[in-house]
Scaffold this active site. Sequence first.
Site, mmCIF file in Angstrom:
data_model
loop_
_atom_site.group_PDB
_atom_site.id
_atom_site.type_symbol
_atom_site.label_atom_id
_atom_site.label_comp_id
_atom_site.label_asym_id
_atom_site.label_seq_id
_atom_site.Cartn_x
_atom_site.Cartn_y
_atom_site.Cartn_z
ATOM 1 N N ILE A 18 0.828 -1.206 0.000
ATOM 2 C CA ILE A 18 0.000 0.000 0.000
ATOM 3 C C ILE A 18 0.862 1.256 0.000
ATOM 4 C CG2 ILE A 18 -1.650 1.331 1.376
ATOM 5 C CD1 ILE A 18 -2.826 -1.407 2.276
ATOM 6 N N ASP A 57 13.589 3.563 10.354
ATOM 7 C CA ASP A 57 12.697 2.763 11.177
ATOM 8 C C ASP A 57 11.671 3.716 11.786
ATOM 9 O OD1 ASP A 57 11.494 1.274 13.257
ATOM 10 O OD2 ASP A 57 13.329 0.152 13.649
ATOM 11 N N SER A 141 -6.801 -1.168 9.976
ATOM 12 C CA SER A 141 -7.244 -2.411 9.357
ATOM 13 C C SER A 141 -8.691 -2.654 9.749
ATOM 14 C CB SER A 141 -6.376 -3.577 9.844
ATOM 15 O OG SER A 141 -6.929 -4.827 9.468
ATOM 16 N N TYR A 154 -2.055 -8.078 16.852
ATOM 17 C CA TYR A 154 -2.294 -7.278 15.646
ATOM 18 C C TYR A 154 -3.581 -6.471 15.774
ATOM 19 C CZ TYR A 154 -2.802 -5.988 10.740
ATOM 20 O OH TYR A 154 -2.953 -5.269 9.566
ATOM 21 N N THR A 189 -0.983 -7.938 -0.917
ATOM 22 C CA THR A 189 0.319 -7.307 -0.735
ATOM 23 C C THR A 189 1.285 -8.356 -0.206
ATOM 24 O OG1 THR A 189 -0.074 -6.710 1.583
ATOM 25 C CG2 THR A 189 -0.823 -5.124 -0.089
#
Length: 266
Positions: A18, A57, A141, A154, A189
């Site tokens: 993305i 990072d 998400s 997650y 992805t």
Amino acid sequence: MNGLRDKGVLVTGAASGIGAATVQRLLTEGAKVVGVDLADDPPAGLGGAGFGYRRADVLDAAAIAAAVADVVAAAGRLDGVVHSAGVAGGGPVHLLPDEEWDRVVDVNLKGTFVVTRAALLQMLEQDRVDGERGAIVNLSSIEGLEGTAGGSSYNASKGGVVLLTKNTAIDYGPSGIRANAICPGFIETPLFDSVVGLPGMEQAREGLRHEHKLRRFGRAEEVAAVAAFLVSGDASFVSGQAIAVDGGYLAGRDHHVTEMMGLGER
């Protein structure tokens, strides 16, 4: 798209998926983009005129501040951020080691905090243009909006991204800064393939595909189009939203009833 030409935008996770699609979409719209990722160099073919790249990072506050400075040097100001960097992970809570929980939550949630903070520090010092100082778009998400079996770290991290984004919209809206989250469905992805492409995941993959009401997985460029919109002047009255780009996944469950009604895939 209105209001993107010559605007300065930072994109994290820019080397793939993305993030890479967002870089390309913004460049097509005429923006000046600095991409950030852990890869030493961007992949061949990514970028073009108006593109700069920095290995960084998202947990390194100094490196992210330097990337913001790169955008300002190129465009004169930081008009937008699309924070796409993230990692997959999870598992049953009783089997999850501390270090795995920390890895996922640190990158996905603390990384969002680090990038957002750097963006805000710059945007608050800028003059308003058309009433705005900047726009922040964070990638969450659908798993930040509802639970998923085995999601644990997650889902917790992505749920945190949604609420951090909403609080950013509340706190900095009076200063002319917008903040929104995109909640993609399952998008094809490298990150998606690293989980759903594993041996033994074939049945789960098909079940996930079926629950997208369009009966397919998404494409990175479809999410990038929404990210570009949210950064642009066309979204000038959109803030504090968690926008699902999910092919209808969150509309509700199907349970194969559409097939019974003769409305399945054809």
